[in-house]
Design a protein around this motif. Structure first.
Motif, PDB file in Angstrom:
ATOM      1  N   PHE A  12      -1.014   4.856  -5.826  1.00 15.81           N
ATOM      2  CA  PHE A  12      -1.082   4.414  -4.435  1.00 15.81           C
ATOM      3  C   PHE A  12      -2.547   4.121  -4.114  1.00 15.81           C
ATOM      4  N   HIS A  13      -2.904   2.836  -4.050  1.00 21.96           N
ATOM      5  CA  HIS A  13      -4.300   2.446  -3.812  1.00 21.96           C
ATOM      6  C   HIS A  13      -5.264   3.200  -4.728  1.00 21.96           C
ATOM      7  N   GLY A  14      -4.861   3.338  -5.998  1.00 20.19           N
ATOM      8  CA  GLY A  14      -5.753   3.971  -6.976  1.00 20.19           C
ATOM      9  C   GLY A  14      -5.685   5.488  -7.031  1.00 20.19           C
ATOM     10  N   VAL A  15      -4.772   6.099  -6.257  1.00 21.20           N
ATOM     11  CA  VAL A  15      -4.652   7.558  -6.238  1.00 21.20           C
ATOM     12  C   VAL A  15      -3.193   7.926  -6.524  1.00 21.20           C
ATOM     13  N   SER A  16      -2.968   8.894  -7.423  1.00 17.61           N
ATOM     14  CA  SER A  16      -1.592   9.337  -7.693  1.00 17.61           C
ATOM     15  C   SER A  16      -1.011  10.020  -6.464  1.00 17.61           C
ATOM     16  N   MET A  17       0.197   9.587  -6.065  1.00 19.65           N
ATOM     17  CA  MET A  17       0.829  10.163  -4.875  1.00 19.65           C
ATOM     18  C   MET A  17       2.331  10.278  -5.087  1.00 19.65           C
ATOM     19  N   ILE A  18       3.013  10.927  -4.125  1.00 17.14           N
ATOM     20  CA  ILE A  18       4.477  10.938  -4.085  1.00 17.14           C
ATOM     21  C   ILE A  18       4.889  10.462  -2.692  1.00 17.14           C
ATOM     22  N   THR A  19       6.145  10.039  -2.569  1.00 13.97           N
ATOM     23  CA  THR A  19       6.569   9.402  -1.310  1.00 13.97           C
ATOM     24  C   THR A  19       6.487  10.329  -0.100  1.00 13.97           C
ATOM     25  N   TYR A  20       6.560  11.650  -0.319  1.00 11.67           N
ATOM     26  CA  TYR A  20       6.488  12.580   0.826  1.00 11.67           C
ATOM     27  C   TYR A  20       5.191  12.400   1.615  1.00 11.67           C
ATOM     28  N   PHE A  21       4.167  11.853   0.944  1.00  8.69           N
ATOM     29  CA  PHE A  21       2.866  11.701   1.609  1.00  8.69           C
ATOM     30  C   PHE A  21       2.499  10.251   1.912  1.00  8.69           C
ATOM     31  N   THR A  22       3.380   9.324   1.530  1.00 11.32           N
ATOM     32  CA  THR A  22       3.050   7.912   1.784  1.00 11.32           C
ATOM     33  C   THR A  22       4.092   7.217   2.660  1.00 11.32           C
ATOM     34  N   ASP A  23       5.257   7.851   2.839  1.00 11.27           N
ATOM     35  CA  ASP A  23       6.347   7.204   3.585  1.00 11.27           C
ATOM     36  C   ASP A  23       5.997   6.877   5.037  1.00 11.27           C
ATOM     37  N   ASN A  24       5.076   7.639   5.594  1.00  9.61           N
ATOM     38  CA  ASN A  24       4.750   7.473   7.014  1.00  9.61           C
ATOM     39  C   ASN A  24       3.320   6.942   7.162  1.00  9.61           C
ATOM     40  N   TRP A  25       2.890   6.177   6.148  1.00 17.20           N
ATOM     41  CA  TRP A  25       1.473   5.840   5.993  1.00 17.20           C
ATOM     42  C   TRP A  25       0.866   5.152   7.212  1.00 17.20           C
ATOM     43  N   GLU A  26       1.604   4.190   7.764  1.00 15.14           N
ATOM     44  CA  GLU A  26       1.051   3.441   8.898  1.00 15.14           C
ATOM     45  C   GLU A  26       0.779   4.373  10.085  1.00 15.14           C
ATOM     46  N   ASN A  27       1.720   5.279  10.354  1.00 15.88           N
ATOM     47  CA  ASN A  27       1.525   6.228  11.454  1.00 15.88           C
ATOM     48  C   ASN A  27       0.386   7.197  11.173  1.00 15.88           C
ATOM     49  N   VAL A  28       0.251   7.580   9.907  1.00 18.02           N
ATOM     50  CA  VAL A  28      -0.867   8.467   9.538  1.00 18.02           C
ATOM     51  C   VAL A  28      -2.195   7.753   9.809  1.00 18.02           C
ATOM     52  N   GLN A  29      -2.294   6.515   9.321  1.00 13.82           N
ATOM     53  CA  GLN A  29      -3.547   5.774   9.472  1.00 13.82           C
ATOM     54  C   GLN A  29      -3.873   5.463  10.935  1.00 13.82           C
ATOM     55  N   ASN A  30      -2.830   5.337  11.767  1.00 13.67           N
ATOM     56  CA  ASN A  30      -3.052   5.027  13.189  1.00 13.67           C
ATOM     57  C   ASN A  30      -3.126   6.277  14.063  1.00 13.67           C
ATOM     58  N   PHE A  31      -3.168   7.438  13.420  1.00 15.50           N
ATOM     59  CA  PHE A  31      -3.209   8.686  14.186  1.00 15.50           C
ATOM     60  C   PHE A  31      -4.398   8.684  15.149  1.00 15.50           C
ATOM     61  N   GLN A  32      -4.147   9.085  16.388  1.00 15.01           N
ATOM     62  CA  GLN A  32      -5.209   9.120  17.396  1.00 15.01           C
ATOM     63  C   GLN A  32      -5.820  10.515  17.481  1.00 15.01           C
ATOM     64  N   ALA A  33      -6.999  10.646  16.924  1.00 17.96           N
ATOM     65  CA  ALA A  33      -7.697  11.927  16.968  1.00 17.96           C
ATOM     66  C   ALA A  33      -8.285  12.150  18.351  1.00 17.96           C
ATOM     67  N   ARG A  34      -8.517  13.425  18.674  1.00 18.27           N
ATOM     68  CA  ARG A  34      -9.251  13.775  19.898  1.00 18.27           C
ATOM     69  C   ARG A  34     -10.577  14.388  19.468  1.00 18.27           C
ATOM     70  N   PRO A  35     -11.584  14.275  20.325  1.00 23.96           N
ATOM     71  CA  PRO A  35     -12.911  14.765  19.918  1.00 23.96           C
ATOM     72  C   PRO A  35     -12.934  16.247  19.547  1.00 23.96           C
ATOM     73  N   ASP A  36     -12.019  17.052  20.136  1.00 27.31           N
ATOM     74  CA  ASP A  36     -12.082  18.488  19.805  1.00 27.31           C
ATOM     75  C   ASP A  36     -11.141  18.886  18.666  1.00 27.31           C
ATOM     76  N   ASP A  37     -10.472  17.914  18.031  1.00 24.51           N
ATOM     77  CA  ASP A  37      -9.648  18.226  16.861  1.00 24.51           C
ATOM     78  C   ASP A  37     -10.518  18.837  15.765  1.00 24.51           C
ATOM     79  N   ILE A  38      -9.938  19.785  15.046  1.00 25.78           N
ATOM     80  CA  ILE A  38     -10.640  20.351  13.890  1.00 25.78           C
ATOM     81  C   ILE A  38      -9.745  20.157  12.674  1.00 25.78           C
ATOM     82  N   VAL A  39     -10.296  19.542  11.640  1.00 28.93           N
ATOM     83  CA  VAL A  39      -9.525  19.215  10.445  1.00 28.93           C
ATOM     84  C   VAL A  39      -9.891  20.184   9.317  1.00 28.93           C
TER      85      VAL A  39
END
Length: 303
Positions: A12-39
């Motif tokens: 997946f774009h040069g990285v080994s993945m499984i569908t559990y982590f790529t099926d929702n890719w567009e929503n993941v990439q468009n996730f709206q972070a807030r300034p106080d989020d901690i990752v």
């Protein structure tokens, strides 16, 4: 309930993945972070749950002490890119291991604590735009691969691990879910050099002195604790305490077969010595030197 077959790895774009982590890719990439989020970011099996629980206790241990004994860690700290198999991401079964974009989105708490295993180049851009604080945890490659092996044996949501020698070989080649350990730890290390909002922790340092690393985390997050609060957190994030706590040990997750191995196994530094043969260790060291030549990142394989 019958579980779906184990997933297969794919590129997946040069990285080994499984569908559990790529099926929702567009929503993941468009996730709206807030300034106080901690990752909390890590390569799999490098102390994610440990640091997630630590942060949850720091922020909510006093105001909502019941959280830690009534809410699974996967609900307190949703797993950003995870999507349950065979279900639209918005209609997930709450008992399946971790939250996802929608769960993170709806979190009422502030700050939101969010976990990810994504390599740095896959992190949704809003986290950078909002200047969110990120705590990355890295674990030495030898202990990391041993832990990953036992995890894949007991987690039916992971690809079939095969035997130890072939698993070790795949790890060296980067054919693991979330790709190469080398690329992951180095990518985040490089990013940290230019981004003061990233704290880079070592699993070995946490194992050696939880209190010292807790103080580093508090200083990074701008938190001050009373001595009593500090002791409570240190006690709460002890390996034995977390292993016994069904809200942190994943024993409620139907994908994980504890008859094969517990989710939290040993939590030790240096357990690799009971798995690597002499020749495996020599071969591993040779490869390791090659792949880690051009980085200032250094690990300890024993403490």
């Amino acid at each position: 309930m019958e579980l779906p077959p184990r997933p297969e790895l794919f590129d997946f774009h040069g990285v080994s993945m499984i569908t559990y982590f790529t099926d929702n890719w567009e929503n993941v990439q468009n996730f709206q972070a807030r300034p106080d989020d901690i990752v909390i970011a890590t390569y799999p099996k490098a102390g994610t749950t440990w640091v997630s629980h630590m942060l949850d206790l720091l922020y909510f241990g006093k105001s909502s002490p019941e959280r830690g004994s009534t809410m699974p860690i996967s609900e307190r700290v949703p797993f950003l890119e995870f999507t349950a198999p065979g279900q639209p991401s918005g209609q997930r079964d709450a008992t399946i291991s971790n939250g996802s974009v929608e769960a993170a989105d709806k979190m009422p708490s502030s700050p939101r604590l969010i976990k990810t295993h994504l390599p740095v180049q896959f992190v949704p851009k809003s986290f950078w735009e909002q200047n969110c604080r990120i705590i990355y945890v890295a674990r030495n490659a030898k202990d990391n691969v041993v832990s990953f092996f036992h995890f894949d044996r007991m987690n039916m949501g992971q690809p079939e691990p095969g035997d130890w020698p072939s698993f070790l070989q795949r790890f060296q080649e980067g054919k693991m879910v979330f790709g190469s350990w080398y690329d992951h730890v180095k990518g985040w290390w490089e990013k940290k050099q230019t981004n003061p909002k990233i704290l880079y922790l070592m699993y070995e340092d946490l194992a050696e002195d939880r209190g010292r690393e807790l103080d580093r985390v508090c200083s990074f997050l701008g938190l001050s604790l009373t001595e009593e609060e500090r002791c409570k957190v240190i006690e709460g994030v002890g390996f034995d305490a977390m292993k016994k706590n069904s809200m942190t040990n994943y024993s409620t997750d139907k994908y994980m077969d504890f008859k094969i191995s517990p989710f939290m196994r040993k939590g030790k530094v240096g357990d690799w010595k009971s798995h690597f043969t002499v020749s495996q260790n020599e071969q591993f060291d040779k490869e390791y030197q090659k792949k880690m030549t051009h980085t200032t990142l250094r690990f300890r394989t024993e403490i």
